[in-house]
Each structure stands twice: as structure tokens, then as C-alpha cells.
Design a protein around this motif. Sequence first.
Motif, short mmCIF file in Angstrom:
data_model
loop_
_atom_site.label_atom_id
_atom_site.label_comp_id
_atom_site.label_asym_id
_atom_site.label_seq_id
_atom_site.Cartn_x
_atom_site.Cartn_y
_atom_site.Cartn_z
N HIS A 40 -57.85 -57.75 47.49
CA HIS A 40 -58.05 -57.94 49.22
C HIS A 40 -57.35 -56.42 49.03
O HIS A 40 -56.16 -56.38 48.44
N ASN A 41 -57.68 -55.96 50.33
CA ASN A 41 -57.49 -54.91 50.29
C ASN A 41 -56.81 -54.82 51.87
O ASN A 41 -57.45 -54.72 52.83
N PRO A 42 -55.41 -55.53 52.09
CA PRO A 42 -54.88 -56.16 53.84
C PRO A 42 -55.22 -54.57 54.79
O PRO A 42 -54.96 -54.97 55.51
N LEU A 43 -55.18 -53.48 54.17
CA LEU A 43 -54.75 -52.06 55.01
C LEU A 43 -56.41 -51.75 55.82
O LEU A 43 -55.73 -51.05 56.74
N CYS A 44 -57.05 -51.95 55.13
CA CYS A 44 -58.38 -51.91 55.45
C CYS A 44 -58.60 -53.17 55.57
O CYS A 44 -60.29 -53.15 56.72
N GLY A 45 -58.75 -54.11 55.11
CA GLY A 45 -59.92 -55.47 55.65
C GLY A 45 -60.86 -55.67 54.86
O GLY A 45 -61.83 -56.86 54.69
N ASP A 46 -60.83 -54.61 53.47
CA ASP A 46 -60.88 -55.59 52.64
C ASP A 46 -61.93 -56.59 51.86
O ASP A 46 -60.74 -56.72 51.18
N HIS A 47 -62.44 -57.25 51.29
CA HIS A 47 -62.03 -58.36 50.04
C HIS A 47 -63.59 -58.16 49.75
O HIS A 47 -64.61 -58.00 50.15
N GLY A 68 -66.65 -55.57 54.08
CA GLY A 68 -65.59 -54.54 53.84
C GLY A 68 -66.42 -53.16 54.02
O GLY A 68 -67.18 -52.98 54.79
N CYS A 69 -65.60 -52.40 54.31
CA CYS A 69 -65.64 -51.11 55.01
C CYS A 69 -66.56 -50.38 54.00
O CYS A 69 -67.22 -50.97 53.04
N ALA A 70 -67.69 -49.29 54.31
CA ALA A 70 -68.27 -49.18 53.88
C ALA A 70 -67.58 -48.41 52.23
O ALA A 70 -68.51 -48.06 51.51
N ILE A 71 -66.86 -46.92 51.75
CA ILE A 71 -66.67 -46.94 50.79
C ILE A 71 -66.64 -48.39 50.05
O ILE A 71 -67.01 -47.77 48.84
N SER A 72 -65.93 -49.60 50.34
CA SER A 72 -65.64 -50.04 48.97
C SER A 72 -66.41 -51.36 48.90
O SER A 72 -66.77 -51.53 47.68
N THR A 73 -67.56 -51.63 49.68
CA THR A 73 -68.54 -51.34 49.78
C THR A 73 -69.45 -51.40 48.26
O THR A 73 -69.73 -51.43 47.13
N VAL A 126 -55.48 -43.47 52.51
CA VAL A 126 -55.78 -45.00 52.76
C VAL A 126 -57.38 -45.42 52.14
O VAL A 126 -57.06 -46.55 51.41
N ARG A 127 -57.90 -44.41 51.45
CA ARG A 127 -59.21 -45.17 51.78
C ARG A 127 -59.66 -44.82 50.03
O ARG A 127 -60.13 -45.74 49.02
N VAL A 128 -58.07 -44.33 49.63
CA VAL A 128 -58.35 -44.98 47.83
C VAL A 128 -58.31 -46.81 47.53
O VAL A 128 -59.00 -46.31 46.80
N LYS A 129 -57.57 -46.57 48.23
CA LYS A 129 -57.73 -49.01 47.34
C LYS A 129 -58.60 -49.08 48.12
O LYS A 129 -59.38 -50.07 47.25
N CYS A 130 -59.58 -48.57 49.02
CA CYS A 130 -60.55 -49.69 48.92
C CYS A 130 -61.41 -48.79 48.18
O CYS A 130 -62.65 -49.23 47.65
N ALA A 131 -62.02 -47.69 47.56
CA ALA A 131 -62.60 -47.60 46.24
C ALA A 131 -62.58 -47.50 45.79
O ALA A 131 -63.03 -47.74 44.64
ZN ZN Z 1 -62.22 -50.26 52.96
#
Ligand code: ZN
Length: 152
Positions: A40-47, A68-73, A126-131
Motif C-alpha cells: 500500500h502507498n497511503p500517500l497516493c492510495g496505490d494498492h 493505483g495511479c499511472a506511475i504505480s501501475t 511523493v512519486r518515488v513511493k508510487c514508482a
Molecule cells: Zn501513486
Amino acid sequence: MNDDPIGSLSELYQEVILDHYKKPRNFGLLPDANRSAEGHNPLCGDHVLLHVRLKGDAIDDVRFQGKGCAISTSSASMMTEAVKGKSRAEAEALFEKFHALVTGGGNGKAGLGKLEAFGGVSEFPVRVKCASLAWHTLKAALEGSGESISTE
Ligand code: ZN
């Protein structure tokens, strides 16, 4: 404040990321998986839910689910492509390089192929966690902890 890491990337990298976001590779269940982990990335809501079939020391197959967002997916999609068929040690070495790339440290660019598309993310903490979410989840799956991880 610019919060659009994709918009700041080169056209080629934007294309790669959006392509994997719209058509994620290796997406779905892996019925005979013998390892899995959840991130989980609670900051962005990615799962992300990751399923791995380990054969001996090799990642025989890997798939993911989640939202998740485009970056995490797109990162999860490209990660599955990059590590499939690799040994655990190779996958972990790749994660280290990728992490260096997205955090802007070291010589992260060496031999990462299209994963280099995420290099621009290093300017958006913030986006480093998504990636890196999918990669952290892969690590948890390989370590067999079976626990869900959080970037927080
Ligand atoms: Zn994200």
C-alpha cells in the motif's frame, strides 16, 4: 508546485509509461503462485497485490493486481516484465539499481532499459513511493513474509 511527473518527462518516456498504465502486462491472478505479498502507498492510495511463482531460485512467473495511479501501475507492469525469468539475486540487484534511479542517487541508469523512464520521478519525492511500491512488494513476496507492506 509542479506535481505532474509524467508531464515533465520526455515524450518517449511518457509514451512508455502511459502504454503500460493503459495495458498493464502480467495483470491478473496467478493460480499456482507460491509467494504473494500486498503493498500500500497511503500517500497516493496505490494498492498492489503481487503473485510470484518461484521455481528453485528463479522467478518463473509473476503477476499483479490492484489499483493505483499511472506511475504505480506502469511501474508494477514494467517490473513484472523485468524480473520474470530472473533469479532472486538478479531481481534484488535490479531493485537496487531502480531505487537508485528513482531517488536520484548513484549510477542508477546503468542497464535499466525502459525502466529508465522512471528517472524523472526522482524530482518528485511523493512519486518515488508510487514508482517503488511494486518493487518493495516484490521484495516482501520473495522474502516470504506474507505480510502486507506500506510505504509509510
Ligand atoms: Zn501513486
